[in-house]
Scaffold this motif. Structure first.
Motif, PDB file in Angstrom:
ATOM      1  N   ARG A   1       0.824  -1.218   0.000  1.00 29.04           N
ATOM      2  CA  ARG A   1       0.000   0.000   0.000  1.00 29.04           C
ATOM      3  C   ARG A   1       0.850   1.256   0.000  1.00 29.04           C
ATOM      4  NH1 ARG A   1      -3.370   1.141   4.181  1.00 29.04           N
ATOM      5  NH2 ARG A   1      -2.387  -0.194   5.732  1.00 29.04           N
ATOM      6  N   GLY A   2       2.052   1.158  -0.553  1.00 24.88           N
ATOM      7  CA  GLY A   2       2.956   2.293  -0.567  1.00 24.88           C
ATOM      8  C   GLY A   2       2.677   3.243  -1.710  1.00 24.88           C
ATOM      9  N   GLN A   3       3.001   4.501  -1.488  1.00 25.76           N
ATOM     10  CA  GLN A   3       2.909   5.527  -2.530  1.00 25.76           C
ATOM     11  C   GLN A   3       4.326   5.897  -2.948  1.00 25.76           C
ATOM     12  OE1 GLN A   3       1.074   9.185  -1.275  1.00 25.76           O
ATOM     13  NE2 GLN A   3       1.732  10.294  -3.110  1.00 25.76           N
ATOM     14  N   ILE A   4       4.717   5.516  -4.146  1.00 24.53           N
ATOM     15  CA  ILE A   4       6.083   5.748  -4.619  1.00 24.53           C
ATOM     16  C   ILE A   4       6.251   7.214  -5.007  1.00 24.53           C
ATOM     17  CG2 ILE A   4       7.781   5.159  -6.381  1.00 24.53           C
ATOM     18  CD1 ILE A   4       6.403   2.374  -6.505  1.00 24.53           C
ATOM     19  N   LEU A   5       7.260   7.857  -4.432  1.00 29.15           N
ATOM     20  CA  LEU A   5       7.542   9.256  -4.730  1.00 29.15           C
ATOM     21  C   LEU A   5       8.567   9.406  -5.842  1.00 29.15           C
ATOM     22  CD1 LEU A   5       7.749  10.598  -1.059  1.00 29.15           C
ATOM     23  CD2 LEU A   5       5.778  10.581  -2.596  1.00 29.15           C
ATOM     24  N   GLY A   6       9.366   8.373  -6.043  1.00 32.71           N
ATOM     25  CA  GLY A   6      10.376   8.407  -7.088  1.00 32.71           C
ATOM     26  C   GLY A   6      11.626   7.654  -6.676  1.00 32.71           C
ATOM     27  N   TYR A   7      12.571   7.565  -7.590  1.00 37.31           N
ATOM     28  CA  TYR A   7      13.859   6.944  -7.269  1.00 37.31           C
ATOM     29  C   TYR A   7      14.958   7.632  -8.049  1.00 37.31           C
ATOM     30  CZ  TYR A   7      13.346   4.302 -11.668  1.00 37.31           C
ATOM     31  OH  TYR A   7      13.193   3.952 -12.986  1.00 37.31           O
ATOM     32  N   ASP A   8      16.163   7.552  -7.486  1.00 33.30           N
ATOM     33  CA  ASP A   8      17.295   8.232  -8.108  1.00 33.30           C
ATOM     34  C   ASP A   8      18.573   7.521  -7.693  1.00 33.30           C
ATOM     35  OD1 ASP A   8      18.742  10.019  -9.574  1.00 33.30           O
ATOM     36  OD2 ASP A   8      18.037  11.809  -8.510  1.00 33.30           O
TER      37      ASP A   8
ATOM     38  N   GLU B   1       2.271  -1.714   7.481  1.00 35.70           N
ATOM     39  CA  GLU B   1       2.883  -2.567   6.454  1.00 35.70           C
ATOM     40  C   GLU B   1       4.397  -2.662   6.618  1.00 35.70           C
ATOM     41  OE1 GLU B   1       1.083  -4.143   4.254  1.00 35.70           O
ATOM     42  OE2 GLU B   1      -0.844  -3.160   4.564  1.00 35.70           O
ATOM     43  N   MET B   2       4.944  -2.077   7.683  1.00 33.05           N
ATOM     44  CA  MET B   2       6.391  -1.975   7.823  1.00 33.05           C
ATOM     45  C   MET B   2       7.024  -3.099   8.619  1.00 33.05           C
ATOM     46  SD  MET B   2       7.525   0.894   6.360  1.00 33.05           S
ATOM     47  CE  MET B   2       9.021   1.283   7.253  1.00 33.05           C
ATOM     48  N   GLN B   3       6.245  -3.869   9.375  1.00 30.18           N
ATOM     49  CA  GLN B   3       6.826  -4.825  10.318  1.00 30.18           C
ATOM     50  C   GLN B   3       7.817  -5.770   9.659  1.00 30.18           C
ATOM     51  OE1 GLN B   3       6.894  -5.116  13.506  1.00 30.18           O
ATOM     52  NE2 GLN B   3       7.737  -7.171  13.758  1.00 30.18           N
ATOM     53  N   THR B   4       7.444  -6.360   8.535  1.00 28.41           N
ATOM     54  CA  THR B   4       8.310  -7.353   7.880  1.00 28.41           C
ATOM     55  C   THR B   4       8.971  -6.804   6.615  1.00 28.41           C
ATOM     56  OG1 THR B   4       6.419  -8.280   6.667  1.00 28.41           O
ATOM     57  CG2 THR B   4       6.979  -9.282   8.797  1.00 28.41           C
TER      58      THR B   4
END
Length: 688
Positions: A623-630, A649-652
């Motif tokens: 359920r993540g919202q991707i902001l970008g990558y570089d 959603e971060m536990q594992t």
């Protein structure tokens, strides 16, 4: 300062990925130098390294182990460091006090990425290091394949090392068996003998041309940092052996090159040539001090300034032993230590050399050595210790790794709760990568660390060392409630039980605030409808109700205004108005459309760029919202992916991320905001 002692010491860290064979290499070093008469095996749980019960249970290093030995007039302090990424902080802390690191790896090009974070740390801190390719018997399965496999591995290693690699050996094979090596410095060939020094043999004729070509590459790499050697090569002059060794020693000490050796540690193959390199090429302690600007200045000027010999040491690791209490492993940079010396205002409780889990008392040690000091209460890993108060500013330390995995823990026995905090503080002293906190809302004690194994080791230590058995569970997510609509509500509390009664009457306006504004209380009372002394009771009643709303979670981002009310001259009290406010909130919140909020983290994920697409899918699946990558700054062939991810959603996340990236992926996460939970998921959370 005793120069002889400085010159006669080598402090060597053994580092590298999990299962590369560091502890086995340590056993071989100790055996070859005569420190032990019989080599142990990790599988037999009898090695000098991995001495703790937690390490032997898992057949892996879970903390640094130290072993001292003497060889050809030199004292070697070997620090065997954990290979698992979950214990990498231990390695980083220890590396701050060594002269050289031996990076142990397997001859597998596919696993080279596992070295990236470690090599990056070594290069950033300019720590001299040598690569030892272990388990060369696994380099191939066909005929005459060790040399091609070695070349392929070197090519792969170049992609993750900022410093040029300088192989000093070339493999000799007989079919699929590694039988020896050619020393490219001396141009002599040697045949391995199991558990014995290699025999010198005639250089195989079929390898003569290859040897010359490989030696030429080695000399060209060295000539990049030595104009005299470059001139000799241009004039086709073969430099003498002594000059080549001097160049290697100088350039290794400055972390300009990375010499490469190979062997099979469990058979002692390649171990003696590696020891020889440590004797003649590895920097001496005084050279390390010269490269540490702060220490170099003090070494030059400090003694004259203070008028007395000043001892300066730094804590590399903290241990709590069942019998001896607290031990601080220190690197002595300057001066000397004697039993009973006062450091930072504390009289030490003893000096010890460590041999795995064994302690050997000593009366004094000199600059350049690594020893353990007993009972330095209040001193933590990374601290600088001095015999003269304020003699030196804090020394550089490795930055603590941010926690990425958590468990909620509790003692199995209720009576043990009183000793929990003291035990956790000791655990965090031993291992700075651990952190703990107590959540006021959930009343959970949450232990943070670097992964599942890391936390399980900590819990095992609590049981073994402190007789404190623990339970563990997934920490509760700190959900909140808020409202969508405004409303007005009325609450009247009236109670009669003989004598004075209780009466309070309030009218409240309730309305939502913007996300992140928290809670605001105000009043617009006129004409004394509610006496001033009772208004604090109204606010208290509202606040108490907000601690747990109709959905079962604390309420945030809400404003409440007291607009009107009434009172009784005899029966009214602050307590009555508090109860009236609670009733008004309880009635009004039903009309405000309460909704569930979840914490959202801003996450920056760092990975080798070959895994970027897989990580983008991983984030989307949580359920993540991707902001970008570089491209990741100052990391060769690495990317950073930025995203918002719900904390639920971060536990594992770290477990799956490491699974995708051969263990090297990592992230930093910080709380960003609260956000409404999707309706279907919210219904499941509230109903659970």
């Amino acid at each position: 300062m005793n120069d002889r002692q400085v010159l006669d010491t080598r402090n060597i860290a053994l580092v590298g990925p999990y299962l590369s064979g560091k502890t086995t290499l340590l056993e071989s070093f100790l055996s070859v130098t005569g420190a032990i008469t019989r080599k142990g095996k990790v599988t037999d749980k009898n090695t000098v390294g991995d001495s703790s019960a937690e390490a032997r249970d898992r057949a892996m290093s879970v903390e640094v182990n130290v072993a001292s030995t003497e060889y050809q007039g030199i004292r070697f302090n070997f620090i065997d460091c954990p290979g698992s990424v979950e214990f990498l902080q231990e390695t980083y802390n220890a590396l701050m006090g060594v002269d050289t690191a031996i990076v142990v790896c397997e001859p597998s090009s596919d696993r080279v990425n596992t070295l990236s974070p470690l090599l990056k740390f070594l290069d950033d801190w300019e720590i001299p290091h040598i690569i030892f390719v272990n388990k060369m018997d696994r380099a191939c399965s066909g005929d005459a394949c060790h040399a091609p496999a070695f070349r392929t591995l070197l090519q792969a290693l170049k992609a993750v090392s900022k410093r040029p690699l300088v192989p000093q050996q070339y493999p000799i094979s007989l079919g699929s068996e590694l039988t020896g090596f050619i020393d490219l410095v001396t141009e002599e060939a040697y045949q391995y003998r199991a558990n014995a020094a290699p025999n010198r043999i005639a250089l195989p004729k079929e390898l003569a041309e290859l040897e010359k070509a490989e030696r030429e590459k080695m000399l060209e790499a060295l000539a990049n940092f030595d104009d005299r050697l470059l001139e000799e090569l241009l004039e086709e002059i073969n430099p003498p052996q002594e000059e080549v060794i001097e160049d290697i020693q100088k350039e290794l000490s400055a972390d300009q090159i990375v010499p490469v050796f190979f062997g099979i540690a469990d058979q002692d193959y390649g171990v003696r040539p590696l020891l020889k390199a440590l004797l003649v090429e590895a920097p001496q302690p005084e050279v390390t001090i010269a490269h540490r600007q702060q220490l170099a200045i003090y070494a030059k000027e400090g003694y004259a300034k203070e008028g007395v010999e000043t001892s300066i040491a730094q804590v590399l690791k903290t241990y709590y032993t069942p019998q001896g209490g607290k031990l601080s492993l220190v690197r002595l940079w300057l001066g000397k230590l004697t039993d009973g010396i006062v450091l930072n205002g504390i009289r030490i409780g003893g000096l010890y050399r460590l041999m795995g889990g064994q302690q050997q008392p000593v009366s004094e040690v000199y600059a350049g050595d690594i020893v353990a000091i007993a009972r330095m209460e209040g001193i933590k890993t990374g601290d600088a210790l001095t015999s003269v108060p304020n003699a030196i500013d804090p020394l550089p330390i490795a930055i603590a790794s941010p926690p990425v995995f958590a468990w909620a823990i509790a003692p199995e026995k209720r009576s043990d709760e009183v000793k929990l905090s003291a035990t956790l503080n000791k655990l965090c002293e031993e291992d700075p990568a651990l952190r703990w906190e107590q959540h006021l809302e959930t009343h959970e004690v949450v232990l943070w660390g670097q992964g599942e194994i890391h936390l399980q080791v900590a819990i095992d230590r609590m049981r073994r060392k402190y007789n404190l058995a623990m339970t563990k569970s997934v920490p509760q997510v700190l959900y909140k409630e808020t409202i969508r609509k405004a409303t007005s509500s009325h609450g009247r509390y009236k109670h009669q039980s003989g004598g004075h009664g209780q009466f309070g009457d309030v009218y409240l306006n309730i309305h939502p605030l913007a996300r992140g504004e928290g809670f605001k209380f105000s009043e617009t009372i006129v004409g004394g409808a509610v006496p001033r002394q009772y208004i604090p009771g109204v606010e208290t009643g509202v606040r108490e109700y907000l601690s747990k709303g109709s959905l079962g979670f604390p309420i945030v981002d809400i404003a409440v205004t007291l607009t009107n009310g009434s009172y009784h001259s005899v029966d009214s009290s602050e307590q009555a108005f508090k109860q009236a406010a609670r009733l008004a909130m309880q009635e009004g919140m039903k009309q405000c459309e309460p909704t569930l909020l979840e914490p959202i983290a801003l996450v920056e994920i760092s990975i080798p760029n070959e895994y970027t697409s897989s990580v983008l899918r991983l984030v989307s699946g949580r359920r993540g919202q991707i902001l970008g990558y570089d491209a990741k700054d100052s990391w060769q062939n690495w990317d950073t992916v930025s995203a918002y991810i719900p904390e639920a959603e971060m536990q594992t996340l770290i477990l799956e991320l490491r699974s995708l990236t051969m263990g090297v992926g990592f992230f930093n996460a910080t709380f960003d905001r609260l956000q409404e939970v999707p309706e279907k998921l919210a219904s499941a959370i509230v109903g659970s």
